[in-house]
Design a protein around this motif. Structure first.
Motif, PDB file in Angstrom:
ATOM      1  N   TRP A  73      59.241   6.230 -54.205  1.00 49.65           N
ATOM      2  CA  TRP A  73      60.086   5.063 -53.996  1.00 49.65           C
ATOM      3  C   TRP A  73      59.239   3.917 -53.445  1.00 49.65           C
ATOM      4  CZ3 TRP A  73      59.644   8.871 -50.382  1.00 49.65           C
ATOM      5  CH2 TRP A  73      59.509   8.509 -49.042  1.00 49.65           C
ATOM      6  N   ALA A  74      59.820   2.721 -53.403  1.00 52.04           N
ATOM      7  CA  ALA A  74      59.114   1.530 -52.941  1.00 52.04           C
ATOM      8  C   ALA A  74      59.888   0.880 -51.804  1.00 52.04           C
ATOM      9  CB  ALA A  74      58.929   0.530 -54.082  1.00 52.04           C
ATOM     10  N   ASP A  75      59.159   0.337 -50.851  1.00 46.52           N
ATOM     11  CA  ASP A  75      59.742  -0.333 -49.697  1.00 46.52           C
ATOM     12  C   ASP A  75      59.100  -1.723 -49.572  1.00 46.52           C
ATOM     13  OD1 ASP A  75      61.179  -0.731 -47.331  1.00 46.52           O
ATOM     14  OD2 ASP A  75      59.560   0.087 -46.104  1.00 46.52           O
ATOM     15  N   PRO A  76      59.874  -2.823 -49.572  1.00 45.20           N
ATOM     16  CA  PRO A  76      61.318  -2.898 -49.345  1.00 45.20           C
ATOM     17  C   PRO A  76      62.185  -2.712 -50.580  1.00 45.20           C
ATOM     18  CG  PRO A  76      60.405  -5.100 -49.477  1.00 45.20           C
ATOM     19  CD  PRO A  76      59.249  -4.166 -49.574  1.00 45.20           C
ATOM     20  N   VAL A  86      54.254  -4.819 -50.725  1.00 47.47           N
ATOM     21  CA  VAL A  86      55.158  -3.709 -51.036  1.00 47.47           C
ATOM     22  C   VAL A  86      54.411  -2.410 -50.793  1.00 47.47           C
ATOM     23  CG1 VAL A  86      54.520  -3.658 -53.478  1.00 47.47           C
ATOM     24  CG2 VAL A  86      56.723  -2.732 -52.771  1.00 47.47           C
ATOM     25  N   THR A  87      55.126  -1.385 -50.394  1.00 49.44           N
ATOM     26  CA  THR A  87      54.535  -0.067 -50.148  1.00 49.44           C
ATOM     27  C   THR A  87      55.195   0.954 -51.062  1.00 49.44           C
ATOM     28  OG1 THR A  87      54.052  -0.573 -47.832  1.00 49.44           O
ATOM     29  CG2 THR A  87      54.130   1.750 -48.451  1.00 49.44           C
ATOM     30  N   ARG A 119      50.478  16.248 -43.982  1.00 49.53           N
ATOM     31  CA  ARG A 119      51.773  15.581 -43.954  1.00 49.53           C
ATOM     32  C   ARG A 119      52.445  15.688 -45.318  1.00 49.53           C
ATOM     33  NH1 ARG A 119      49.963  10.060 -40.767  1.00 49.53           N
ATOM     34  NH2 ARG A 119      49.370  11.072 -38.799  1.00 49.53           N
ATOM     35  N   ASP A 120      53.780  15.514 -45.338  1.00 47.66           N
ATOM     36  CA  ASP A 120      54.513  15.728 -46.585  1.00 47.66           C
ATOM     37  C   ASP A 120      54.706  14.455 -47.386  1.00 47.66           C
ATOM     38  OD1 ASP A 120      56.284  14.510 -44.866  1.00 47.66           O
ATOM     39  OD2 ASP A 120      58.027  15.606 -45.620  1.00 47.66           O
ATOM     40  N   LYS A 121      54.116  13.338 -46.966  1.00 52.52           N
ATOM     41  CA  LYS A 121      54.239  12.123 -47.771  1.00 52.52           C
ATOM     42  C   LYS A 121      53.036  11.213 -47.550  1.00 52.52           C
ATOM     43  CE  LYS A 121      57.362  10.004 -44.374  1.00 52.52           C
ATOM     44  NZ  LYS A 121      58.722   9.480 -44.180  1.00 52.52           N
ATOM     45  N   ALA A 122      52.833  10.329 -48.539  1.00 50.90           N
ATOM     46  CA  ALA A 122      51.724   9.388 -48.506  1.00 50.90           C
ATOM     47  C   ALA A 122      52.242   8.010 -48.857  1.00 50.90           C
ATOM     48  CB  ALA A 122      50.643   9.811 -49.500  1.00 50.90           C
ATOM     49  N   ARG A 123      51.507   6.991 -48.444  1.00 48.60           N
ATOM     50  CA  ARG A 123      51.899   5.636 -48.780  1.00 48.60           C
ATOM     51  C   ARG A 123      50.725   4.890 -49.404  1.00 48.60           C
ATOM     52  NH1 ARG A 123      52.593   2.501 -42.948  1.00 48.60           N
ATOM     53  NH2 ARG A 123      50.386   2.498 -42.357  1.00 48.60           N
ATOM     54  N   PHE A 124      51.050   4.081 -50.406  1.00 50.90           N
ATOM     55  CA  PHE A 124      50.071   3.269 -51.120  1.00 50.90           C
ATOM     56  C   PHE A 124      50.541   1.812 -51.002  1.00 50.90           C
ATOM     57  CE2 PHE A 124      50.204   7.464 -52.941  1.00 50.90           C
ATOM     58  CZ  PHE A 124      48.874   7.815 -53.104  1.00 50.90           C
ATOM     59  N   ASP A 152      59.192  11.235 -60.992  1.00 53.03           N
ATOM     60  CA  ASP A 152      59.875  10.330 -61.923  1.00 53.03           C
ATOM     61  C   ASP A 152      59.160   8.982 -61.919  1.00 53.03           C
ATOM     62  OD1 ASP A 152      61.770  12.266 -62.494  1.00 53.03           O
ATOM     63  OD2 ASP A 152      63.120  11.597 -60.900  1.00 53.03           O
ATOM     64  N   TYR A 153      59.457   8.156 -62.918  1.00 58.83           N
ATOM     65  CA  TYR A 153      58.846   6.830 -62.978  1.00 58.83           C
ATOM     66  C   TYR A 153      59.448   5.900 -61.921  1.00 58.83           C
ATOM     67  CZ  TYR A 153      56.252   7.549 -67.325  1.00 58.83           C
ATOM     68  OH  TYR A 153      55.358   7.978 -68.272  1.00 58.83           O
ATOM     69  N   LEU A 154      58.594   5.088 -61.345  1.00 59.98           N
ATOM     70  CA  LEU A 154      59.016   4.001 -60.468  1.00 59.98           C
ATOM     71  C   LEU A 154      58.709   2.691 -61.186  1.00 59.98           C
ATOM     72  CD1 LEU A 154      59.880   3.009 -57.546  1.00 59.98           C
ATOM     73  CD2 LEU A 154      57.427   2.814 -57.105  1.00 59.98           C
TER      74      LEU A 154
END
Length: 390
Positions: A73-76, A86-87, A119-124, A152-154
């Motif tokens: 997913w993307a934030d925000p 954007v992250t 950790r169970d998640k990463a951020r780019f 899935d595709y983002l």
């Protein structure tokens, strides 16, 4: 496109789709320098172990893994104004050893995040959104058990590349519950596709291919059987077929209001509905049930409705719309609605119509002045559109 891939132990990874991956600490340790926590970047890519990891990683690009796919997913959000950050997040398993981010039509991963603390998640992180940053993304992770399936595709979209389209509601942005309305998005530019978004809406954007009509490219988004969920703020965007993830500036917003939710208020004129040219008149909108906002509409007038909030916390639920020095433009048919400030796009049933007559104003002057007012509004909107384009 530069991606900042933040890993554990305060490490920073910079990925580039053309140059592959390079590794750098947050304190700007240069390639070849030692680090108390991490092998030097040169040794990271020259070791046999990292070569095996890269080989397995390359194979996974063509052959999906067997571990459960991660969530991306993307934030925000997925629709980002040009130049804004954007992250992209990728959530996998607590046993993950590394995460990798892919972009459609780019064979190499854009970034890698090493899960030093499992950790169970990463951020780019993308520092500044641009057309090169937009597109379809997927992520995967690996552990001692192998590679995961792809996420899935983002769909990541950048906006602000082209001039804003025009946007309007027909026959009116005021729609009775159960009725129909059409949202029209159009542009003088040769847009191939238009996109409709509702502010705060849970659903994905709607897309329509454009058609050329009356010298403009346009698309119609029909909204049938309107209900309370349709009320809100809408905007549209345009894009070209060759860059479907690169959109225009947003159009001006359309506030779609759904009527019929509450009982109708009453509308009266004081001192009366027949007024002499140059006098003052007050249109009073009153409700028998609790409400705190009232809206006054005039038929055939394109300017926004007047809106007043109820101020007296002890008196009746009513407001007064005062017109000073009335002239022929004020003559016409009026209705009012009530609403709650907590649900600003849900209005009551309309009041009974009130015909305001201005004596001393003939029909010819009324039509002329009404046409002048509408032209002023039209020219103002056109001028604002040109300023936005420049």
């Amino acid at each position: 496109m530069e991606l900042l891939c933040v890993g554990g132990m305060n490490k920073l990874f910079t990925g580039n789709s053309l140059l592959g991956l390079c590794l750098r600490q947050c304190n700007q340790i240069q390639a070849g320098e030692s680090s108390p926590h991490l092998p030097a970047p040169t040794s990271w890519f020259s070791t046999r172990k990292s070569g095996q990891l890269w080989e397995e990683h390359s194979r996974s690009h063509f052959f999906p893994g067997t571990l459960p796919k991660p969530f991306i997913w993307a934030d925000p959000g997925t629709i980002i104004t040009m130049g804004r950050p954007v992250t992209i997040w990728c959530q996998g398993s607590l046993q993950a050893e590394s995460y990798h981010l892919y972009k459609e039509q780019v064979s190499q991963p854009l970034g890698m995040w090493v899960a030093w603390n499992f950790r169970d998640k990463a951020r780019f992180s993308i520092k500044s959104m641009s057309p090169n940053s937009a597109g379809q993304f997927q992520c995967i992770y690996n552990s001692s058990s192998g590679w995961s399936e792809r996420s899935d595709y983002l769909q990541l979209v950048v906006t602000g590349m082209y001039s804003k389209p025009s946007f309007s509601a027909h026959p009116s942005p005021l729609v009775a519950s159960g009725g129909n309305v059409s949202l029209l998005c159009n542009s003088k530019d040769t847009m191939d596709t238009f996109h409709l978004l509702k502010e705060g809406g849970a659903g994905p954007p709607q897309h329509r291919e454009s058609r050329f009509s009356a010298g403009r490219h346009q698309a119609v988004f029909p909204v049938d059987s309107v209900n309370i969920s349709h009320g809100g703020i809408y905007r549209c965007y345009g894009s070209f077929r060759f860059s479907s993830h690169v959109w225009s500036h947003p159009s001006d917003h359309v506030d779609l209001k759904v009527t019929g939710t509450f009982e109708k208020p009453s509308l009266s004129a004081h001192p009366g509905p027949s007024v002499t040219l140059g006098e003052n008149v007050t249109l009073q909108c009153r409700s028998e049930s609790w409400c705190d906002t009232f809206h006054l509409f005039k038929e055939g007038f394109i300017v926004p409705p007047q809106r007043l909030h109820w101020q007296n916390n002890t008196g009746p639920f009513q407001v007064n719309f005062t017109m000073s020095l009335v002239n022929s433009v004020h003559a016409g048919t009026y209705r009012c609605y009530s609403s709650h400030s907590t649900s600003p796009y849900l209005l009551s049933q309309p009041s009974d119509p009130l015909e305001l007559i201005v004596s001393g104003a003939n029909v010819t002057s009324l039509n002329a002045e009404l046409g002048t007012m509408n032209r002023i509004v039209f020219l103002k909107e056109k001028r604002e559109g040109k300023q936005a384009e420049s």
